[in-house]
Design an enzyme around this catalytic site. Structure first.
Site, PDB file in Angstrom:
ATOM      1  N   ARG A   1       0.718  -1.317   0.042  1.00 12.64           N
ATOM      2  CA  ARG A   1       0.088  -0.001  -0.128  1.00 12.64           C
ATOM      3  C   ARG A   1       0.670   1.217   0.110  1.00 12.64           C
ATOM      4  NH1 ARG A   1      -2.162   2.323   5.930  1.00 12.64           N
ATOM      5  NH2 ARG A   1      -0.216   1.786   6.996  1.00 12.64           N
TER       6      ARG A   1
ATOM      7  N   TRP B   1      12.591   3.094   9.910  1.00 10.04           N
ATOM      8  CA  TRP B   1      13.473   1.910  10.161  1.00 10.04           C
ATOM      9  C   TRP B   1      12.841   0.569   9.195  1.00 10.04           C
ATOM     10  CZ3 TRP B   1      11.649  -1.318  15.066  1.00 10.04           C
ATOM     11  CH2 TRP B   1      10.220  -1.049  15.168  1.00 10.04           C
ATOM     12  N   ASP B   2      11.862   0.502   8.777  1.00  4.85           N
ATOM     13  CA  ASP B   2      11.429  -0.320   7.667  1.00  4.85           C
ATOM     14  C   ASP B   2      12.626  -0.710   6.922  1.00  4.85           C
ATOM     15  OD1 ASP B   2       8.175  -0.845   7.948  1.00  4.85           O
ATOM     16  OD2 ASP B   2       8.867   0.900   8.605  1.00  4.85           O
TER      17      ASP B   2
ATOM     18  N   ASN C   1      10.271   9.795   9.409  1.00  4.39           N
ATOM     19  CA  ASN C   1       9.659   8.632   9.636  1.00  4.39           C
ATOM     20  C   ASN C   1       9.130   8.118   8.082  1.00  4.39           C
ATOM     21  OD1 ASN C   1       6.266   8.383  11.225  1.00  4.39           O
ATOM     22  ND2 ASN C   1       7.172   7.396   9.726  1.00  4.39           N
TER      23      ASN C   1
ATOM     24  N   ARG D   1       8.997  14.423  12.232  1.00  9.38           N
ATOM     25  CA  ARG D   1       9.446  13.390  13.058  1.00  9.38           C
ATOM     26  C   ARG D   1      10.409  12.228  12.213  1.00  9.38           C
ATOM     27  NH1 ARG D   1       3.780  12.001  12.995  1.00  9.38           N
ATOM     28  NH2 ARG D   1       3.452   9.983  11.984  1.00  9.38           N
ATOM     29  N   SER D   2      11.186  11.731  13.042  1.00  2.78           N
ATOM     30  CA  SER D   2      12.163  10.484  12.468  1.00  2.78           C
ATOM     31  C   SER D   2      11.437   9.125  12.946  1.00  2.78           C
ATOM     32  CB  SER D   2      13.347  10.820  13.089  1.00  2.78           C
ATOM     33  OG  SER D   2      14.580  10.154  12.577  1.00  2.78           O
ATOM     34  N   GLN D   3      12.028   8.193  12.819  1.00  4.37           N
ATOM     35  CA  GLN D   3      11.981   6.863  13.275  1.00  4.37           C
ATOM     36  C   GLN D   3      13.239   6.362  14.045  1.00  4.37           C
ATOM     37  OE1 GLN D   3      10.074   4.508  10.176  1.00  4.37           O
ATOM     38  NE2 GLN D   3       8.229   4.333  11.585  1.00  4.37           N
TER      39      GLN D   3
ATOM     40  N   GLY E   1       8.182   4.419  16.198  1.00  2.56           N
ATOM     41  CA  GLY E   1       7.830   3.109  15.245  1.00  2.56           C
ATOM     42  C   GLY E   1       6.790   2.031  16.130  1.00  2.56           C
TER      43      GLY E   1
ATOM     44  N   ASP F   1       3.697   2.563  16.859  1.00  2.00           N
ATOM     45  CA  ASP F   1       2.451   3.281  16.840  1.00  2.00           C
ATOM     46  C   ASP F   1       1.416   2.169  16.691  1.00  2.00           C
ATOM     47  OD1 ASP F   1       3.925   3.683  14.290  1.00  2.00           O
ATOM     48  OD2 ASP F   1       2.058   3.627  13.581  1.00  2.00           O
TER      49      ASP F   1
ATOM     50  N   GLU G   1       2.049  -7.784   7.873  1.00  2.00           N
ATOM     51  CA  GLU G   1       2.807  -6.988   8.694  1.00  2.00           C
ATOM     52  C   GLU G   1       3.090  -7.266   9.931  1.00  2.00           C
ATOM     53  OE1 GLU G   1       0.636  -3.587   9.696  1.00  2.00           O
ATOM     54  OE2 GLU G   1       2.147  -2.216   9.640  1.00  2.00           O
TER      55      GLU G   1
HETATM   56  O1  LIG Z   1       5.279  -0.233   7.989  1.00  2.00           O
HETATM   57  C1  LIG Z   1       5.578   1.166   8.083  1.00  2.00           C
HETATM   58  C2  LIG Z   1       5.089   1.859   9.214  1.00  2.00           C
HETATM   59  O2  LIG Z   1       3.474   1.305   9.639  1.00  2.00           O
HETATM   60  C3  LIG Z   1       3.167   1.711  10.831  1.00  2.00           C
HETATM   61  O3  LIG Z   1       3.229   3.230  11.039  1.00  2.00           O
HETATM   62  C4  LIG Z   1       2.685   3.969   9.949  1.00  2.00           C
HETATM   63  O4  LIG Z   1       1.400   4.192   9.806  1.00  2.00           O
HETATM   64  C5  LIG Z   1       0.998   4.983  10.789  1.00  2.00           C
HETATM   65  C6  LIG Z   1      -0.548   5.250  10.520  1.00  2.00           C
HETATM   66  O5  LIG Z   1      -0.549   5.612   9.265  1.00  2.00           O
HETATM   67  C7  LIG Z   1       1.622   6.440  10.965  1.00  2.00           C
HETATM   68  O6  LIG Z   1       0.885   7.391  11.674  1.00  2.00           O
HETATM   69  C8  LIG Z   1       3.257   6.204  11.320  1.00  2.00           C
HETATM   70  O7  LIG Z   1       3.642   7.347  11.306  1.00  2.00           O
HETATM   71  C9  LIG Z   1       3.630   5.297  10.298  1.00  2.00           C
HETATM   72  O8  LIG Z   1       4.948   5.017  10.586  1.00  2.00           O
HETATM   73  C10 LIG Z   1       3.973   0.843  11.844  1.00  2.00           C
HETATM   74  O9  LIG Z   1       3.277   1.191  13.097  1.00  2.00           O
HETATM   75  C11 LIG Z   1       5.556   1.549  11.861  1.00  2.00           C
HETATM   76  O10 LIG Z   1       6.265   0.973  12.574  1.00  2.00           O
HETATM   77  C12 LIG Z   1       6.045   1.313  10.329  1.00  2.00           C
HETATM   78  O11 LIG Z   1       7.231   1.956  10.377  1.00  2.00           O
END
Ligand SMILES: OC[C@H]1O[C@H](O[C@H]2O[C@H](CO)[C@@H](O)[C@H](O)[C@H]2O)[C@H](O)[C@@H](O)[C@@H]1O
Ligand SMILES: [Ca+2]
Length: 861
Positions: free
Chosen positions: A412, A419-420, A456, A465-467, A586, A588, A784
């Site tokens: 998607r 970090w992915d 991010n 923001r970062s990750q 990360g 979230d 995921e």
């Molecule tokens: O795999 C990508 C990321 O997916 C999740 O977080 C992401 O989606 C959230 C909702 O749209 C958004 O708020 C967040 O900032 C995105 O990073 C997952 O929780 C992440 O760990 C992952 O990097």
């Protein structure tokens, strides 16, 4: 559509049409890094770089791609089913658009059925078009490969003997308490009879599918009883379909049985159809392949390609389009360019003029990017430019740009994540996709130079923001793969990456507001204003409802009032400060962080910063003559300085975060000045980073591991720490009972580094078992995250936005990035016995219980 090959040479056998050569027509796609006739890479577009960093050959051009510009062609060899804009058309539908108009002489027919193709070749080879017949595989090589592979072809693998009646079918939904019992009492059933397999074919068995569309429709009508375009153990069809054999040219039918084979048949037919095929030969081996081999093969050969993106003139429209934001201003694709990247600005203007139907909007960012500015873009979001290289076309002498490739987390997504990317790089490098891993490091260097941080992800609403930071390790592992010390350009690459990492370390992670001056530890504490626009719309309803009531407005109206700062609600400001922190972490979302994240010095982040300090010391010593002059702040540091920083951090982590009695590294609340007690799998990051003592590691193994080890590996946190759920306290995806690939990967590595390889192997077996079982039972699914406590359908997750990777029709085309990596990495811990057990889907407890005493030791049992 390409005409079926039968049209000119068909004869009749037993009333069936037969082509002269008895084989389907096959074609080959070019790989984007296989041909290099015309283009030359001149340099990196990272404006801060003054070094020639190019350590690879000229870039690929698709000379056969008539729609490509200046030779910049498709990103990958993805199947037409790949979901992203990786081909020159950006098409995601099932039409074989890249084959339209292919000259007839480019179509090739295999000579005979005996000159058979490797049954496990990529879909592009197995079903796809040849664009250059000279590139067809050497027939001797193919024959050898096929002969070797036939050793494993004879067995039919219905998989239905194992756990064949699912809890789902029995109407049971096992509770956490009886799951362990169910696991222990698991009974192995006898394998079913294979009497209806066409045994005379001697391991060389093939089907002839005379009408792909019709077979697909029949298969779905009979077996997909819940009409979700997948054949799974939840479908209640007959679990058997008759398919014609190739020997009889479809006249004689034999049974294909069981969920696994039927779902593989569905997958292959779906792919064949997407390549425009009306008739195919299909090796039985392709649909009864050992699932461990099939999944690893798909990850290595197809999933990575389908997750790969590259910004070019032709892909930018699809990549820039935002799928998360639904405002009118988000309808058109938009790209934001750093104020000082004129070449990129001109390039994207050219893209928008070249194809006005894209409606691509190109805008400069201001020099100063403030939280207010970022919030002002929430309704008109855009992609953020990343690193590009300059291409020179020697025939015209003209320069153009092309993006470095990168991998996206899942189908998607089209943007580059933080970090992915690191976690995918681990898997990509294991499967020789070095250019993609390297490309992501280039993007991170660019992001630090132009946005001040690794984002991010590269969308405007992520600018503040970062990750979790992994750049130093990522640069080191890529460096080793591109030649290491023996490649001067690899050394230059490493030095550029570390200059950027040092800048990031200083300006992002150890500066205000992330640094807590008192403890000297760091928190996830990004800037930002308002409600994060990219989240699922209802995510904050519970928290916003009382405020909407207070102002007597609808939720929608209140959101606007709050975002426009027409009302002042400090309590909400505080909530969203932490929410942004949660997203930067990360994780979230999780109750571990809700309402408190920005004040937590977490074990996650501080472990990663310890690793940065150690890595920086190593690189300064070995590649900067032990003296690093920082052009950004004028300081000069030695490796000793960074080792001291690491030692200081290690002592502080022990002082503030370590709980000897509980055996966990917890987080420390810098505001309340106390340690928390939330039991998270991130405690093992202290092992991954190498900061724990041997004694601490042993205590963790004894005390924390048993709280987190469950059926499918490590769970994100203990059930007790998460606490009870209710309507007003719904489950969060980074909490119990969910398990995530990053947690598994870091724990495996950390435990192994500390001498606990047996435990690493044991929990890796659990994770791989769960993934393999879901893959077999649920139509090739890879998602995921998993519910690691569920024996039957671990992919079923209803927390927050559900599960990425579950929503596909017919065939899963990309899996999920870090989960793909975890499978490839986890298999490295498995010996051939374990691999066989995984292939047969033997659950962990029966597998462990039946090991001989001396074998148990290798799993620390
Ligand atoms: O795999 C990508 C990321 O997916 C999740 O977080 C992401 O989606 C959230 C909702 O749209 C958004 O708020 C967040 O900032 C995105 O990073 C997952 O929780 C992440 O760990 C992952 O990097
Ligand atoms: Ca179904």
């Amino acid at each position: 559509m390409v005409e079926p090959m039968l049209s000119t040479t068909a004869t009749m056998i037993n009333g069936k049409k037969k082509n002269k050569n008895n084989t389907p027509e096959t074609f080959f796609n070019k790989d984007y890094n296989n041909n290099d006739e015309n283009a030359t890479v001149t340099d990196s577009s990272s404006s801060s770089s003054d070094e020639d960093d190019s350590d690879e050959g000229p870039l690929v051009m698709h000379s056969s791609d008539s729609s490509s510009i200046a030779g910049i062609g498709p990103v990958s060899t993805s199947s037409p089913l790949g979901s992203g804009p990786t081909d020159n058309t950006g098409s995601t539908n099932l039409q074989p658009t890249h084959r339209k108009g292919l000259p007839r002489h480019h179509r090739r027919r295999l000579s005979s059925m005996n000159e058979f193709l490797d049954p496990f070749s990529n879909a592009e080879i197995y079903y796809g078009p040849v664009v250059n017949p000279k590139k067809a595989p050497n027939s001797n090589d193919t024959a050898t490969a096929s002969i070797n592979s036939t050793k494993n072809l004879n067995r039919t693998r219905t998989m239905s003997v194992l756990d064949r009646v699912s809890d789902f079918k029995r109407g049971l939904n096992p509770s956490a308490s009886n799951r362990n019992m169910a696991e222990k009492n698991h009974i192995l059933h006898r394998r079913s009879s294979e009497d209806d397999i066409f045994v005379s074919s001697q391991g060389n068995r093939r089907f002839f599918i005379e009408n792909v569309d019709k077979t697909l429709a029949d298969l779905l009508a009979s077996e997909d009883t819940d009409s979700n375009y997948q054949i799974t153990i939840e479908d209640t069809g007959p679990k058997v379909i008759k398919i014609g054999t190739a020997n009889s040219f479809g006249y004689q039918k034999i049974n294909v049985r069981g969920t696994y084979m039927l779902s593989n048949l569905l997958q292959e037919l779906t792919i064949a159809k997407s390549f425009g095929r009306h008739q195919i030969y299909l090796d039985e081996a392709r649909i009864n392949e050992n699932p461990v081999n099939r999944l690893s093969r798909l990850i290595s050969n197809q999933f990575w390609s389908n997750l790969t993106r590259k910004v070019t003139l032709t892909t930018i429209g699809a990549i820039a389009k935002d799928t998360k934001i639904k405002t009118p201003g988000a309808k058109n694709p938009r790209i934001f360019i750093p104020y000082n990247c004129e070449d990129q600005y001109e390039f994207f203007i050219q893209a928008s003029q070249m194809d006005p139907s894209l409606k691509l909007e190109v805008e400069y960012l201001p020099r100063e990017i403030t939280p207010e500015y970022v919030k002002s873009l929430n309704e008109t979001p855009g992609l953020l430019a990343t690193a590009m290289q300059t291409l020179l076309d020697p025939s015209t002498g003209e320069k153009t740009l092309t993006g470095y490739p990168y991998a996206v987390p899942g189908g998607r997504f089209n943007e580059l994540y933080g970090w992915d990317s690191y976690l995918m790089a681990l898997g990509l490098l294991e499967t020789s996709k070095v250019d993609v891993a390297k490309g992501m490091v280039e993007h991170f260097i660019f992001e630090i130079d132009h946005y001040g941080k690794i984002l991010n992800a590269n969308r405007s609403y992520y600018l503040c923001r970062s990750q979790p930071p992994f750049l130093t390790d990522m640069a080191l592992i890529v460096f080793k793969k591109i030649g290491g010390d023996s490649n001067v350009r690899a050394i230059q690459f490493l030095k550029r990456a570390f200059k950027a990492a040092i800048k990031e370390y200083k300006n992002v992670w150890t500066s205000n507001p992330r640094l807590d001056p008192e403890t000297g530890l760091s928190c996830y504490h990004p800037d930002g204003k308002g409600i994060p626009p990219e989240t699922e719309p209802s995510h904050f309803d519970t928290i916003l409802t009382p405020f909407a009531k207070k102002y007597n407005v609808t939720l929608e109206e209140f959101r606007k009032l709050y975002n426009d700062e027409k009302v002042s609600e400090p309590e909400l400001d505080e909530f969203f400060l932490h929410d942004r922190g949660v997203r930067e972490s990360g994780h979230d979302t999780t109750y571990r962080f809700e309402g408190v994240c920005a004040y937590l010095a977490t074990i996650d982040l501080n472990s990663l910063l310890y690793k940065y300090e150690k890595d920086i010391a190593y690189v300064i010593k070995n590649y900067f003559d032990d003296s690093f002059k920082d052009e950004n702040d004028g300081t000069t540091t030695t490796s000793e300085h960074w080792l001291q920083l690491a030692e200081i951090r290690r002592n502080r982590i022990t002082k503030y975060l370590w709980d000897e009695e509980k055996g966990f590294f917890f987080d420390y609340n810098v505001k309340l000045k106390c340690r928390t007690s939330y039991e998270s799998a991130t405690t093992f990051w202290a092992l991954w980073a190498g900061l724990a003592t041997a004694e601490q590691a042993q205590v963790m193994v004894e005390k924390s591991l048993p709280k987190l080890e469950v059926l499918g590996g490590l769970v994100a946190c203990s059930e007790g720490s998460r606490g009870p759920l209710s309507v007003n306290r719904p489950s969060r995806q980074w909490d119990y009972p969910y398990g995530w690939a990053p947690h598994q990967i870091f724990a495996w590595q950390g435990l192994s580094d500390y001498g606990y390889e047996g435990i690493a192997r044991r929990i890796a077996y659990r994770w791989l078992y769960m993934m393999t079982k879901a893959f077999v039972d649920y139509n090739g699914i890879v998602v995921e995250k998993y519910d690691v406590t569920r024996g039957t359908d671990p992919h079923r997750v209803d927390a927050e936005y559900g599960n990425q990777g579950a929503d596909f029709k017919g065939v899963a085309t990309e899996g999920f990035g870090w989960v793909n990596s975890s499978y490839i990495l986890g298999l490295k811990y498995m010996n051939s016995h374990a691999r066989r057990a995984l292939g047969a889907c033997i659950p962990p407890m029966p597998f462990f219980n039946r090991l001989k005493e001396e074998e148990k030791k290798i799993y620390s049992l």
